[in-house]
Design an enzyme around this catalytic site. Structure first.
Site, PDB file in Angstrom:
ATOM      1  N   ASP A   1       0.804  -1.018   0.221  1.00 32.50           N
ATOM      2  CA  ASP A   1      -0.153   0.103  -0.079  1.00 32.50           C
ATOM      3  C   ASP A   1       0.840   1.225  -0.034  1.00 32.50           C
ATOM      4  O   ASP A   1       2.117   1.194  -0.067  1.00 32.50           O
ATOM      5  CB  ASP A   1      -0.971   0.012   1.082  1.00 32.50           C
ATOM      6  CG  ASP A   1      -2.303   0.718   0.831  1.00 32.50           C
ATOM      7  OD1 ASP A   1      -2.175   1.953   0.450  1.00 32.50           O
ATOM      8  OD2 ASP A   1      -3.304   0.016   1.055  1.00 32.50           O
TER       9      ASP A   1
ATOM     10  N   HIS B   1     -12.647  -0.481  -7.561  1.00 34.27           N
ATOM     11  CA  HIS B   1     -14.066   0.216  -7.772  1.00 34.27           C
ATOM     12  C   HIS B   1     -13.874   1.657  -7.682  1.00 34.27           C
ATOM     13  O   HIS B   1     -14.599   2.559  -7.876  1.00 34.27           O
ATOM     14  CB  HIS B   1     -15.331  -0.553  -6.934  1.00 34.27           C
ATOM     15  CG  HIS B   1     -15.030  -0.370  -5.502  1.00 34.27           C
ATOM     16  ND1 HIS B   1     -16.089  -0.232  -4.791  1.00 34.27           N
ATOM     17  CD2 HIS B   1     -14.010   0.131  -4.600  1.00 34.27           C
ATOM     18  CE1 HIS B   1     -15.723  -0.077  -3.434  1.00 34.27           C
ATOM     19  NE2 HIS B   1     -14.617   0.163  -3.382  1.00 34.27           N
TER      20      HIS B   1
END
Length: 351
Positions: free
Chosen positions: A216, A254
Site C-alpha cells: 500500500d 471500484h
C-alpha cells in the site's frame, strides 16, 4: 362533493415514493442508536429489557423517555430491534440486524454507519445533480479538492474512513475465508492496496504455507502492525507492484476508472513470477440490469452511486465491464464466484 378514487397502482406508487423519500431517516436512526449505545445496553443485559432499563443504561439525568420510546418504536418497525409484549411492559431485544451495531463485535458495522451518516461525508450528495449536469465529481465541487485530498487534510475524517474500511474489511474477509479456498495458491501472495494488513494476516494465519506481502502507500504501511508471515511494502500500485506468485485485490479497483484499473492489472501481470498464478479480485459484480433477486443487489447498486459521488472514474461494474478491463490488461481467462455478501470473487488468469 366529488370523491377521487385512487387505483391500487397509484397507492402502491405513493407508498413506494414515501418509502424512498423518508429512507434517510433510517440511517439517521441507526446513527442515533449507535450514539446512545442501545444495542450494547441490551447486549450487556444478556436478554430482553424494558424501555426504563435502556434509559438507565444511557445514564443521562435529563433523558427524554418519551423521545426514546418513539425512537425504539421506529427501530422496531424497521426491524432493527425486536419487541415482545409482556404482562407489564414491552421488552426489547437484539436481532440479526441490530447485532451489527455492537461496537466491540468482530463483525460490527458501527464505524461504517458513523462514516456514512457523517454530515461532512454526506454533503457531496447535495452537489450530485450539479455534477451530472455540468460534469465533474460532486465531492470535488463540495470540498474543492478530491476525496483523497480532503482526507489527507482532515485527520478526523480520515480516521473515520479508515475505521469504516476496517470494519467493512473484517465483515467481508470472514465471508471470503468461509467461501474461498486459498490452499491451492503457492509461494507469495501480494495484497494490493491491503491497508495495514488485516486481510492478509487473516489469510496467512489460515494458510501458513503462503508468504504474504502487504502492499500500500508508504504512509499507510508505516503504521501497520507486525504480522508473522507478512512483509509490509510501500509504493504506488500505478507505477509498480512487488513480485509475487498470485495477487489479491479487495475493493480497490471500484475506486478507479477503467484506464487506472487496467494499469494496476498490467502491473500485477508483469510482477507475476510464473504464468500459472492468478489475480484474485474481491469486488462488486453488478447484475446486467442493475436489479436482481439477490438480497444484496440494492446495496450494490447503491454503492455505485457512492462511487459516482466521491471518486473520479470510480464505479461498480457488471461482468461484461470486468471482462473488458481484464482482457485489456492481458488476462484472457476468468471466472466469477458468487459468495453471500456484497462482493464476488473474480479469478483472472494469464493463460
Amino acid at each position: 362533493m366529488t370523491s377521487i378514487t385512487q387505483d391500487a397502482a397509484t397507492i402502491q406508487g405513493q407508498a413506494r415514493f414515501f418509502h424512498h423519500l423518508y429512507g434517510g431517516i433510517s440511517a439517521a436512526a441507526l446513527r442515533c442508536a449507535l450514539e446512545l449505545d442501545i444495542a450494547g445496553i441490551i447486549n450487556r443485559h444478556q436478554g430482553p429489557i424494558t424501555l426504563s432499563q435502556i434509559a438507565h443504561g444511557i445514564g443521562s439525568s435529563s433523558l427524554d423517555v418519551d423521545s426514546l420510546s418513539r425512537l425504539m418504536r421506529f427501530l422496531v418497525h424497521q426491524q432493527i430491534f425486536d419487541q415482545q409484549e409482556s404482562e407489564e411492559k414491552p421488552l426489547y431485544s437484539l436481532n440479526e440486524c441490530s447485532k451489527f451495531l455492537l461496537k466491540d463485535a468482530r463483525n460490527t458495522l458501527s464505524s461504517l454507519t458513523m462514516m456514512i451518516t457523517d454530515p461532512l461525508i454526506f454533503s457531496p450528495f447535495y452537489k450530485l445533480s450539479q455534477s451530472i449536469e455540468e460534469g465533474g465529481i460532486a465531492a470535488f465541487k463540495t470540498y474543492g479538492v478530491s476525496t483523497w485530498d480532503m482526507f489527507a487534510s482532515n485527520p478526523e475524517a480520515h480516521k473515520g474512513f479508515n475505521d469504516a474500511m476496517a470494519c467493512s474489511t473484517m465483515l467481508n474477509i470472514n465471508v471470503i475465508m468461509s467461501n474461498y479456498d486459498f490452499s491451492t495458491l503457492k509461494g507469495t501472495l501480494v495484497d494490493v492496496g491491503g491497508g495495514v494488513g488485516v486481510t492478509l494476516n487473516e489469510i496467512v494465519i489460515k494458510y501458513p504455507h503462503l508468504k504474504g506481502i502487504n502492499f500500500d502507500m508508504p504512509d499507510v504501511v508505516s503504521s501497520a502492525p507486525a504480522y508473522e508471515g507478512v512483509t509490509h511494502v510501500g509504493g504506488d500500485m500505478f507505477t509498480a507492484i512487488p513480485q509475487g506468485d498470485s495477487f489479491f485485490i479487495k475493493t480497490i479497483l471500484h475506486n478507479w476508472g477503467d484506464d487506472k484499473c487496467v494499469q494496476v492489472l498490467k502491473n500485477c501481470r508483469e510482477s507475476m513470477t510464473g504464468r500459472t498464478g492468478k489475480v484474485i479480485i474481491a469486488d462488486i459484480v453488478l447484475s446486467p440490469t442493475g436489479t436482481g433477486d439477490d438480497v444484496f443487489d440494492e446495496a450494490r447498486i447503491g454503492m455505485d452511486i457512492l462511487m459516482l459521488t466521491y471518486f473520479d472514474g470510480g464505479k461498480e461494474r457488471t461482468e461484461v465491464e470486468w471482462k473488458r478491463i481484464l482482457e485489456e490488461a492481458g488476462f484472457l481467462r476468468y471466472s466469477v464466484i458468487k459468495i453471500p455478501t456484497t462482493v464476488s470473487i473474480i479469478e483472472a488468469y494469464i493463460e
